[in-house]
Design a protein around this motif. Structure first.
Motif, PDB file in Angstrom:
ATOM      1  N   PHE A 181      29.182 -31.823   6.047  1.00 22.13           N
ATOM      2  CA  PHE A 181      27.938 -31.307   6.608  1.00 22.13           C
ATOM      3  C   PHE A 181      27.511 -30.071   5.819  1.00 22.13           C
ATOM      4  CE2 PHE A 181      29.935 -33.742   9.983  1.00 22.13           C
ATOM      5  CZ  PHE A 181      28.881 -34.490  10.482  1.00 22.13           C
ATOM      6  N   GLY A 182      26.675 -29.235   6.392  1.00 23.36           N
ATOM      7  CA  GLY A 182      26.172 -28.073   5.689  1.00 23.36           C
ATOM      8  C   GLY A 182      27.152 -26.914   5.677  1.00 23.36           C
ATOM      9  N   THR A 183      26.757 -25.854   4.992  1.00 20.58           N
ATOM     10  CA  THR A 183      27.552 -24.644   4.850  1.00 20.58           C
ATOM     11  C   THR A 183      26.924 -23.529   5.669  1.00 20.58           C
ATOM     12  OG1 THR A 183      28.250 -25.268   2.616  1.00 20.58           O
ATOM     13  CG2 THR A 183      28.409 -22.943   3.201  1.00 20.58           C
ATOM     14  N   SER A 184      27.713 -22.894   6.521  1.00 24.03           N
ATOM     15  CA  SER A 184      27.235 -21.803   7.371  1.00 24.03           C
ATOM     16  C   SER A 184      27.357 -20.483   6.628  1.00 24.03           C
ATOM     17  CB  SER A 184      28.047 -21.735   8.668  1.00 24.03           C
ATOM     18  OG  SER A 184      27.864 -22.894   9.447  1.00 24.03           O
ATOM     19  N   ILE A 185      26.262 -19.724   6.588  1.00 24.81           N
ATOM     20  CA  ILE A 185      26.234 -18.426   5.927  1.00 24.81           C
ATOM     21  C   ILE A 185      26.065 -17.336   6.977  1.00 24.81           C
ATOM     22  CG2 ILE A 185      25.041 -16.980   4.243  1.00 24.81           C
ATOM     23  CD1 ILE A 185      24.137 -19.519   2.823  1.00 24.81           C
ATOM     24  N   ASP A 186      27.081 -16.495   7.099  1.00 18.13           N
ATOM     25  CA  ASP A 186      27.053 -15.294   7.946  1.00 18.13           C
ATOM     26  C   ASP A 186      26.743 -15.615   9.402  1.00 18.13           C
ATOM     27  OD1 ASP A 186      27.579 -12.657   8.250  1.00 18.13           O
ATOM     28  OD2 ASP A 186      25.955 -11.921   7.000  1.00 18.13           O
ATOM     29  N   ARG A 187      27.491 -16.547   9.967  1.00 16.63           N
ATOM     30  CA  ARG A 187      27.317 -16.912  11.383  1.00 16.63           C
ATOM     31  C   ARG A 187      27.529 -15.704  12.285  1.00 16.63           C
ATOM     32  NH1 ARG A 187      30.776 -21.931  13.416  1.00 16.63           N
ATOM     33  NH2 ARG A 187      29.508 -22.856  11.746  1.00 16.63           N
ATOM     34  N   GLY A 188      26.605 -15.493  13.210  1.00  9.95           N
ATOM     35  CA  GLY A 188      26.718 -14.399  14.161  1.00  9.95           C
ATOM     36  C   GLY A 188      26.203 -13.064  13.645  1.00  9.95           C
ATOM     37  N   ALA A 189      25.526 -13.083  12.472  1.00 11.40           N
ATOM     38  CA  ALA A 189      24.981 -11.829  11.940  1.00 11.40           C
ATOM     39  C   ALA A 189      23.860 -11.283  12.822  1.00 11.40           C
ATOM     40  CB  ALA A 189      24.468 -12.041  10.518  1.00 11.40           C
ATOM     41  N   PHE A 190      23.261 -12.149  13.621  1.00 11.69           N
ATOM     42  CA  PHE A 190      22.233 -11.749  14.585  1.00 11.69           C
ATOM     43  C   PHE A 190      22.262 -12.768  15.703  1.00 11.69           C
ATOM     44  CE2 PHE A 190      20.280 -14.868  11.904  1.00 11.69           C
ATOM     45  CZ  PHE A 190      19.379 -15.550  12.693  1.00 11.69           C
ATOM     46  N   SER A 191      21.529 -12.515  16.775  1.00 12.84           N
ATOM     47  CA  SER A 191      21.477 -13.445  17.899  1.00 12.84           C
ATOM     48  C   SER A 191      20.038 -13.615  18.372  1.00 12.84           C
ATOM     49  CB  SER A 191      22.333 -12.955  19.071  1.00 12.84           C
ATOM     50  OG  SER A 191      23.703 -12.964  18.731  1.00 12.84           O
ATOM     51  N   TYR A 221      15.609 -10.706  10.701  1.00 14.12           N
ATOM     52  CA  TYR A 221      15.387 -11.093  12.095  1.00 14.12           C
ATOM     53  C   TYR A 221      14.612  -9.974  12.769  1.00 14.12           C
ATOM     54  CZ  TYR A 221      16.276 -12.009  17.029  1.00 14.12           C
ATOM     55  OH  TYR A 221      16.125 -12.224  18.374  1.00 14.12           O
ATOM     56  N   ASN A 222      13.429 -10.310  13.278  1.00 10.92           N
ATOM     57  CA  ASN A 222      12.538  -9.300  13.867  1.00 10.92           C
ATOM     58  C   ASN A 222      12.335  -8.123  12.908  1.00 10.92           C
ATOM     59  OD1 ASN A 222      12.154 -10.855  16.125  1.00 10.92           O
ATOM     60  ND2 ASN A 222      13.529  -9.677  17.444  1.00 10.92           N
ATOM     61  N   ASP A 223      12.151  -8.473  11.629  1.00  9.06           N
ATOM     62  CA  ASP A 223      11.861  -7.511  10.559  1.00  9.06           C
ATOM     63  C   ASP A 223      13.026  -6.577  10.247  1.00  9.06           C
ATOM     64  OD1 ASP A 223       9.367  -8.679  10.507  1.00  9.06           O
ATOM     65  OD2 ASP A 223       8.390  -7.081  11.637  1.00  9.06           O
ATOM     66  N   VAL A 224      14.219  -6.906  10.703  1.00 12.26           N
ATOM     67  CA  VAL A 224      15.419  -6.132  10.375  1.00 12.26           C
ATOM     68  C   VAL A 224      16.321  -6.996   9.510  1.00 12.26           C
ATOM     69  CG1 VAL A 224      17.456  -4.961  11.291  1.00 12.26           C
ATOM     70  CG2 VAL A 224      15.274  -4.795  12.509  1.00 12.26           C
ATOM     71  N   HIS A 225      16.777  -6.449   8.387  1.00 13.19           N
ATOM     72  CA  HIS A 225      17.623  -7.207   7.471  1.00 13.19           C
ATOM     73  C   HIS A 225      18.918  -7.625   8.161  1.00 13.19           C
ATOM     74  CE1 HIS A 225      20.487  -7.355   3.885  1.00 13.19           C
ATOM     75  NE2 HIS A 225      19.717  -8.424   3.804  1.00 13.19           N
ATOM     76  N   ALA A 226      19.226  -8.935   8.137  1.00 16.59           N
ATOM     77  CA  ALA A 226      20.409  -9.448   8.828  1.00 16.59           C
ATOM     78  C   ALA A 226      21.412 -10.118   7.893  1.00 16.59           C
ATOM     79  CB  ALA A 226      19.989 -10.443   9.919  1.00 16.59           C
ATOM     80  N   ILE A 227      20.942 -10.856   6.872  1.00 19.32           N
ATOM     81  CA  ILE A 227      21.842 -11.632   6.006  1.00 19.32           C
ATOM     82  C   ILE A 227      21.395 -11.503   4.554  1.00 19.32           C
ATOM     83  CG2 ILE A 227      22.665 -13.956   5.411  1.00 19.32           C
ATOM     84  CD1 ILE A 227      22.300 -14.755   8.315  1.00 19.32           C
ATOM     85  N   SER A 228      22.355 -11.328   3.655  1.00 19.80           N
ATOM     86  CA  SER A 228      22.153 -11.461   2.218  1.00 19.80           C
ATOM     87  C   SER A 228      23.359 -12.197   1.653  1.00 19.80           C
ATOM     88  CB  SER A 228      22.036 -10.096   1.522  1.00 19.80           C
ATOM     89  OG  SER A 228      20.817  -9.466   1.824  1.00 19.80           O
ATOM     90  N   GLN A 229      23.130 -13.184   0.791  1.00 20.90           N
ATOM     91  CA  GLN A 229      24.229 -13.905   0.164  1.00 20.90           C
ATOM     92  C   GLN A 229      23.891 -14.171  -1.296  1.00 20.90           C
ATOM     93  OE1 GLN A 229      27.299 -14.783   1.617  1.00 20.90           O
ATOM     94  NE2 GLN A 229      27.824 -15.178  -0.529  1.00 20.90           N
TER      95      GLN A 229
END
Length: 320
Positions: A181-191, A221-229
């Protein structure tokens, strides 16, 4: 980004049949079709009209009709609920776009039951409009990529990508690999939050050259940086460019343990896209030919490992 476009919405609410007609005529769909779930789409009144614009402390934004997606009780895949379509970029430089950004707002019914998780819209590209999703085994990046979002238990968010898992990517603490399946990137970095609007902004910059893992994805997320990869090989062929919006949303999941226990909905508005012919300019490591076949965790790589082990075993037996 050098150019931008937006996905048109009607000025008034529409029936399901009119919604389908509007999307088919105005959204520039791949192969001119809604791939799945046409009957689960409808333009409706904003369910949260008094909610402020996500990411800003301001007065509520004036909102027209929004796109409602229905997930019937017991549904757990794109075949049983939700919807899936591919809206292609509609400008003259669309075949050469190597970076793309999408922004949209999503709302979940109040008290939304997240169960185990589900898919949300993102970006995709490449000449194959149907691959890189649906558990079609790990992609080798030769004809497509996809970067959707997922909600997980309790609304935890992530980037969910179909791409090669090259250069030991699966050892990264922020990466969860699955060879089928797919690859999860930074799970739980935001909700995600239910009962209100959530704004998503997703940036994808393809790797260049194709044999260097310098691709990049970022999420706000809501204009706040959450994930970078960084250090991603999103493509292994120059035929793969950034194509457009991948509106893919459903519970699941490959079995009924992902199913929603009741009929529920998400709502979408303000889809906007930005594109550029410039790929990532980050540094990255060259990808070896062996790994480029699909990654150390791919079915093809496992098959090669099995063949090598069998050959070694046979050679050993012959020497005894």
């Amino acid at each position: 980004m050098s150019s931008s476009t937006s996905i048109p919405f009607p000025s008034a609410t529409q029936s399901n049949s009119d919604t389908q007609s509007f999307i088919l005529s105005d959204w520039g769909l791949s192969k001119g079709r809604i791939q799945n779930g046409a009957s689960d789409l409808q333009f409706v009144s904003d369910p949260f009209p008094n909610d402020t614009t996500p990411g800003a402390s301001s007065d509520p934004v004036a909102s027209g009709p929004v796109l409602q997606v229905t997930y019937p009780s017991g549904s757990f895949s794109h075949d049983t609920g939700g919807a899936q379509l591919y809206s292609l970029w509609n400008t003259s430089d669309s075949s050469t776009l190597l970076s793309m950004m999408v922004s949209y707002e999503v709302a979940f019914d109040s008290g939304f039951d997240w169960v185990q998780g589900g898919k949300l819209p993102g970006l995709r590209g490449g000449p194959n409009p149907d691959g890189c999703s649906g558990g079609s085994n790990a992609t080798d990046g030769s004809d497509c990529f996809s970067t959707r979002l997922m909600w997980r238990k309790n609304g935890e968010g992530e980037i969910y990508a179909y791409m090669p898992t090259t250069n030991g990517l699966c050892k990264d603490s922020d990466i969860i690999c699955n060879s089928d399946f797919g690859t999860s990137i930074d799970r739980g970095a935001f909700s995600f939050a239910s009962g209100q609007w959530n704004r998503i902004t997703l940036l994808v910059q393809l790797n260049n050259p194709i044999d260097v893992a310098n691709g990049f994805v970022a999420l706000y997320y809501n204009d706040v940086h959450a994930i970078s990869q960084q250090n991603l090989q999103l493509r292994s062929s120059n035929a793969v460019t950034a194509g457009g919006l991948y509106l893919s949303t459903f519970f699941g999941g490959s079995d009924s343990s992902w199913a929603t226990p009741e009929t529920t909905h998400t709502y979408f508005r303000n889809f906007r896209l930005w594109g550029s012919t410039s790929p990532s300019n980050l540094t990255g490591s060259k990808v070896s030919a062996a790994v480029r076949l699909g990654g150390l965790d791919s079915p093809l790589q496992r098959a090669w490992s099995c063949l090598i082990a069998l050959a070694v075993a046979l050679s050993t037996a012959c020497l005894l």
